[in-house]
Design an enzyme around this catalytic site. Structure first.
Site, short mmCIF file in Angstrom:
data_model
loop_
_atom_site.label_atom_id
_atom_site.label_comp_id
_atom_site.label_asym_id
_atom_site.label_seq_id
_atom_site.Cartn_x
_atom_site.Cartn_y
_atom_site.Cartn_z
N ASN A 1 0.58 -1.41 0.07
CA ASN A 1 -0.11 0.26 -0.21
C ASN A 1 0.31 1.60 0.36
O ASN A 1 0.16 2.32 0.43
CB ASN A 1 -0.93 0.67 0.67
N ARG A 2 1.73 1.23 -0.05
CA ARG A 2 3.07 2.13 -0.52
C ARG A 2 3.46 2.77 0.95
O ARG A 2 3.69 4.10 0.44
CB ARG A 2 2.26 3.23 -1.49
#
Length: 216
Positions: free
Chosen positions: A193-194
């Site tokens: 999810n970065r």
């Protein structure tokens, strides 16, 4: 020419994590651990390949790939032509930013450092440890200078091969090593999810390393 849309080119990072309770207190030790992981990975072809960025006289950074040749508690050692574009920038600013990127491990390391030449005898020792072809290449190339064509280099190489046949090649005075002494080292580990892990070590009072976490 139509522009290519790269919006959908992405991957999920999920191979590892970087947690404060698991890291080394000294960044050189942490670098050693990650570097060994890269060296031992069959998916990393040159673990010691690093990007080095310097700032040129027009104020614009310039980045190129070089090879790390050794490292110790003081810093990271590499070799180049002192009269190359990078050499001239280093002589002027005495600073550089190094970057190691190992995509298969989803890791990168960013190093801000003060840079200085290593002792001449150390440069001599490394130069004479290189294959003869590499020694000749360093002597032949006026690195970063404009040349008329490829034949210019090939002809100079042939001349030097004859000149130094069965003789030791002296290290060119304009070629040697630098040591990049870090004052900031960031370790980046890709996460889902970065929400990547970013741990940064900052040198304080030239002795102690402060450890902090940065938002991704």
């Amino acid at each position: 020419m139509n522009s290519e849309n790269l919006h959908d080119k992405r991957k999920t990072y999920e191979k590892s994590q970087l947690i404060e309770t698991e890291i080394k207190q000294n960044p050189i030790e942490q670098f050693r651990d990650w570097f060994l992981d890269a060296e031992n990975s069959s998916e990393v072809s040159e673990a010691n390949a690093m990007a080095i960025s310097t700032v040129e006289q027009d104020g614009c950074p310039r980045t190129r790939m070089v090879l790390l040749k050794s490292y110790n508690w003081e810093g990271f050692i590499f070799y180049t032509n002192y009269e190359s574009r990078k050499g001239k920038s280093l002589e002027r600013t005495h600073k550089a930013c190094l970057n190691f990127f190992w995509p298969s491990l989803e890791r990168q390391i960013i190093i801000k450092a003060n840079v200085e030449r290593i002792a001449e005898n150390l440069s001599d020792g490394y130069f004479h440890s290189r294959p003869k072809g590499s020694q000749l290449g360093a002597a032949v190339s006026p690195q970063s200078q404009e040349i008329p064509n490829r034949d210019f280099l090939e002809n100079k190489l042939k001349d030097l091969e004859k000149k130094f046949e069965n003789k030791e090649i002296p290290r060119p005075e304009n070629w040697g090593g630098y040591i990049a002494k870090p004052y900031e080292i960031e370790f980046w580990q890709g996460r889902p999810n970065r929400l990547h892990d970013r741990i940064i070590y900052t040198l304080e009072d030239h002795i102690d390393w402060k450890i902090s976490r940065l938002a991704p």
